[in-house]
Design a protein around this motif. Structure first.
Motif, PDB file in Angstrom:
ATOM      1  N   PRO A 165       3.100  10.001 -11.767  1.00 51.93           N
ATOM      2  CA  PRO A 165       4.083  10.636 -12.676  1.00 51.93           C
ATOM      3  C   PRO A 165       5.532  10.402 -12.248  1.00 51.93           C
ATOM      4  N   GLN A 166       5.745  10.059 -10.954  1.00 51.28           N
ATOM      5  CA  GLN A 166       7.122   9.835 -10.484  1.00 51.28           C
ATOM      6  C   GLN A 166       7.636   8.413 -10.742  1.00 51.28           C
ATOM      7  N   ILE A 167       6.776   7.544 -11.240  1.00 51.50           N
ATOM      8  CA  ILE A 167       7.224   6.175 -11.530  1.00 51.50           C
ATOM      9  C   ILE A 167       8.143   6.242 -12.751  1.00 51.50           C
ATOM     10  N   GLU A 168       9.390   5.779 -12.576  1.00 48.88           N
ATOM     11  CA  GLU A 168      10.338   5.882 -13.689  1.00 48.88           C
ATOM     12  C   GLU A 168      10.441   4.576 -14.468  1.00 48.88           C
TER      13      GLU A 168
ATOM     14  N   ASP B 220      -0.090   8.865 -18.273  1.00 48.95           N
ATOM     15  CA  ASP B 220       0.893   8.227 -17.404  1.00 48.95           C
ATOM     16  C   ASP B 220       0.561   6.745 -17.190  1.00 48.95           C
ATOM     17  N   CYS B 221      -0.723   6.446 -17.114  1.00 51.08           N
ATOM     18  CA  CYS B 221      -1.110   5.034 -16.957  1.00 51.08           C
ATOM     19  C   CYS B 221      -0.641   4.229 -18.173  1.00 51.08           C
TER      20      CYS B 221
ATOM     21  N   VAL C 171       0.860  -1.192   0.000  1.00 51.63           N
ATOM     22  CA  VAL C 171       0.000   0.000   0.000  1.00 51.63           C
ATOM     23  C   VAL C 171       0.892   1.236   0.000  1.00 51.63           C
ATOM     24  N   LYS C 172       0.667   2.109  -0.971  1.00 49.60           N
ATOM     25  CA  LYS C 172       1.371   3.398  -0.986  1.00 49.60           C
ATOM     26  C   LYS C 172       0.368   4.449  -0.537  1.00 49.60           C
ATOM     27  N   THR C 173       0.668   5.103   0.588  1.00 49.55           N
ATOM     28  CA  THR C 173      -0.242   6.131   1.078  1.00 49.55           C
ATOM     29  C   THR C 173       0.200   7.471   0.510  1.00 49.55           C
ATOM     30  N   GLY C 174      -0.670   8.109  -0.273  1.00 51.85           N
ATOM     31  CA  GLY C 174      -0.324   9.395  -0.872  1.00 51.85           C
ATOM     32  C   GLY C 174      -1.227   9.704  -2.039  1.00 51.85           C
ATOM     33  N   ASP C 175      -0.930  10.825  -2.694  1.00 54.30           N
ATOM     34  CA  ASP C 175      -1.758  11.310  -3.792  1.00 54.30           C
ATOM     35  C   ASP C 175      -1.316  10.664  -5.109  1.00 54.30           C
ATOM     36  N   ALA C 176      -2.229   9.943  -5.730  1.00 53.52           N
ATOM     37  CA  ALA C 176      -1.919   9.262  -6.998  1.00 53.52           C
ATOM     38  C   ALA C 176      -1.427  10.248  -8.056  1.00 53.52           C
ATOM     39  N   GLN C 177      -1.914  11.461  -7.977  1.00 46.87           N
ATOM     40  CA  GLN C 177      -1.525  12.471  -8.976  1.00 46.87           C
ATOM     41  C   GLN C 177      -0.049  12.830  -8.855  1.00 46.87           C
TER      42      GLN C 177
END
Ligand SMILES: C[S@@+](CC[C@H](N)C(=O)[O-])C[C@H]1O[C@@H](n2cnc3c(N)ncnc32)[C@H](O)[C@@H]1O
Length: 211
Positions: free
Chosen positions: A120-123, A146-147, A110-116
């Motif tokens: 975009p930070q996924i490299e 991005d998806c 689980v990544k807690t945070g804003d998907a927005q």
């Protein structure tokens, strides 16, 4: 065809199989959380996953993790993993408790945070399947490119709630939401990188393959 009637009919046939939605909600200690998918969508995700066997799955919008558990139950069988993003910390905490109770916690990060911000930070990471179900529907068109970028060729994009524009309960009072979903639907339909359709189950389920 009345979508809700169709859903009731499908559930009357398959209601005893898969992850029971009512029991799942009852076992959850939280009172308020983002709405979770219907059982017919849970089963559709499972069938699609048995078919495509995605190893690395991204879910956008966890809530209490009902859809996550539905997918994880399949993915766990062949050693795949799911990353799911939720920005409400309380809800994410509850989802993690649910994953432990359902015996699928090892399969899910689980990544807690804003998907927005996160997506975009996924490299370099790439996904075999993405399930778009984020509560803020404005993100559907905003995160679309991005998806597709982080989806592998041959990968599966599934998005929930895509028939909102034709559902009576949303038509009048939710203009911004309808506009966002319409925009997303048009982007998917027009994109030459995808083969796609919308299934009339749940609140409309887009299924797209990246060519
Ligand atoms: C429809 S619910 C997800 C339901 C879940 N997929 C299920 O069926 O079990 C949508 C969730 O997206 C979360 N959300 C809304 N905006 C978000 C954002 N910008 N980033 C991450 N999560 C967000 C909400 O807090 C909510 O829990």
């Amino acid at each position: 065809m009345n979508l809700e009637e169709a859903s009731r009919y499908i559930n009357s046939l398959y209601g005893k199989r898969g992850v029971n939605r009512e029991e799942y909600i009852e076992s959850t200690e939280l009172e308020k959380f983002g709405s979770i998918v219907d059982e017919d969508v849970s089963r559709a995700l499972q069938v699609l996953f048995y078919l495509t066997r995605p190893q690395n799955v991204l879910e956008i919008g966890t809530s209490i993790g009902y859809s996550t558990v539905s997918m994880a139950t399949v993915v766990k069988g062949y050693g795949g993993k799911i990353t799911t993003i939720e920005y409400d910390e309380n809800v994410a905490e509850q989802a993690i408790k649910n994953f432990k109770r359902e015996g699928v916690a090892e399969t899910i990060e689980v990544k807690t945070g804003d998907a927005q911000k996160i997506i975009p930070q996924i490299e370099s990471e790439r996904f075999d399947s993405i399930f778009q179900d984020v509560g803020d529907k404005r993100l559907y068109p905003l995160l679309f490119d991005d998806c597709i970028r982080v989806l592998k060729p041959g990968g599966l994009l599934v998005a929930e709630d895509t028939l909102f524009p034709v559902m009576n309960r949303f038509k009048k009072s939710h203009e911004e939401l309808i506009e966002s979903i319409n925009k997303f639907n048009q982007m998917v339909a027009d994109d030459p990188r995808l083969e796609s359709t919308i299934l009339s189950i749940g609140d409309g389920l887009t299924v797209a393959i990246k060519k």
